[in-house]
Design a protein around this motif. Structure first.
Motif, PDB file in Angstrom:
ATOM      1  N   LYS A   1       0.880  -1.277  -0.290  1.00 44.32           N
ATOM      2  CA  LYS A   1      -0.017   0.232  -0.059  1.00 44.32           C
ATOM      3  C   LYS A   1       0.918   1.414   0.027  1.00 44.32           C
ATOM      4  O   LYS A   1       0.447   2.197  -0.796  1.00 44.32           O
TER       5      LYS A   1
ATOM      6  N   GLU B   1      -7.786   6.021  -5.845  1.00 39.95           N
ATOM      7  CA  GLU B   1      -8.446   4.909  -5.773  1.00 39.95           C
ATOM      8  C   GLU B   1      -9.937   4.798  -6.203  1.00 39.95           C
ATOM      9  O   GLU B   1     -10.404   5.688  -6.724  1.00 39.95           O
TER      10      GLU B   1
ATOM     11  N   ASP C   1      -3.084   9.327  -3.366  1.00 37.95           N
ATOM     12  CA  ASP C   1      -4.381   8.400  -3.246  1.00 37.95           C
ATOM     13  C   ASP C   1      -4.893   8.374  -4.535  1.00 37.95           C
ATOM     14  O   ASP C   1      -5.581   9.127  -4.757  1.00 37.95           O
TER      15      ASP C   1
ATOM     16  N   HIS D   1       0.697   4.167  -2.926  1.00 35.78           N
ATOM     17  CA  HIS D   1       0.630   5.818  -2.344  1.00 35.78           C
ATOM     18  C   HIS D   1       1.845   6.654  -3.115  1.00 35.78           C
ATOM     19  O   HIS D   1       1.593   7.621  -3.593  1.00 35.78           O
TER      20      HIS D   1
ATOM     21  N   LEU E   1       2.874  11.078  -1.802  1.00 35.82           N
ATOM     22  CA  LEU E   1       1.644  10.524  -1.209  1.00 35.82           C
ATOM     23  C   LEU E   1       0.476  10.968  -2.006  1.00 35.82           C
ATOM     24  O   LEU E   1      -0.226  12.147  -1.950  1.00 35.82           O
TER      25      LEU E   1
END
Length: 182
Positions: free
Chosen positions: A21, A116, A114, A25, A112
């Motif tokens: 994960k 998704e 995301d 990211h 970082l």
């Protein structure tokens, strides 16, 4: 907690690749999450205040329960696992009602991002709030608020510093779906 997740393309199709994960990211790779929105028969929605140690949006109010789908895990199994972990509630798969998949890209900082696909579910909360057990490492607090108040505070994003900044259209769809079930 870092975990192995499946990597998707930008259209939500499986690529056959997996990654931790943290790497997904860091690299901005698409992957899947579950969002479970709990509501009560009297028109309230359960909100979770994110833990103060979270990398993203610490102490902001968010979806009742959310988490990453592990590599090879079904979205339903992931949802049941996350509900048990985050609020200490055991539910069955038949209590989950899938309402959609929502693409989300949030760049928090260079390392970082995301990217998704949120698989969103509704589930009626049938026990009192005080019977839930929050996961101390992930959840700061839990509360029930009226759907009307939640609508007012998210549709216009009047409380930008209070809620995780999901798209207004996402909040609108969730609220509409809950209203249809009341």
């Amino acid at each position: 907690m870092d975990e192995l997740i499946d990597i998707l393309d930008s259209e939500g199709n499986a690529t056959g690749k997996t990654a931790m994960k943290s790497e997904a990211h860091q690299m901005g790779w698409f992957h899947e999450t579950v969002h479970i929105w709990f509501y009560t028969s009297d028109g309230r929605v359960l909100l979770q205040q994110r833990g103060k140690g979270k990398d993203t949006h610490p102490l902001l109010w968010d979806v009742s329960v959310a988490g990453h789908i592990r590599a090879g895990e079904t979205m339903e199994l992931s949802a049941l696992r996350e509900v048990e972990e985050e609020i200490g509630l055991s539910i069955s798969e038949k209590e989950l009602e899938k309402i959609g998949v929502y693409k989300s890209v949030q760049k928090h900082r260079e390392d970082l991002v995301d990217c998704e696909f949120h698989h969103a579910f509704l589930c009626e909360l049938k026990i009192p709030l005080e019977h839930l057990r929050k996961q101390e490492s992930e959840v700061e607090a839990l509360k029930l608020i009226s759907l009307l108040q939640f609508s007012e505070e998210t549709w216009g994003m009047a409380n930008l510093k209070k809620y995780v900044p999901h798209e207004v259209s996402y909040y609108t769809e969730i609220i509409k779906a809950i209203k249809e079930r009341l």
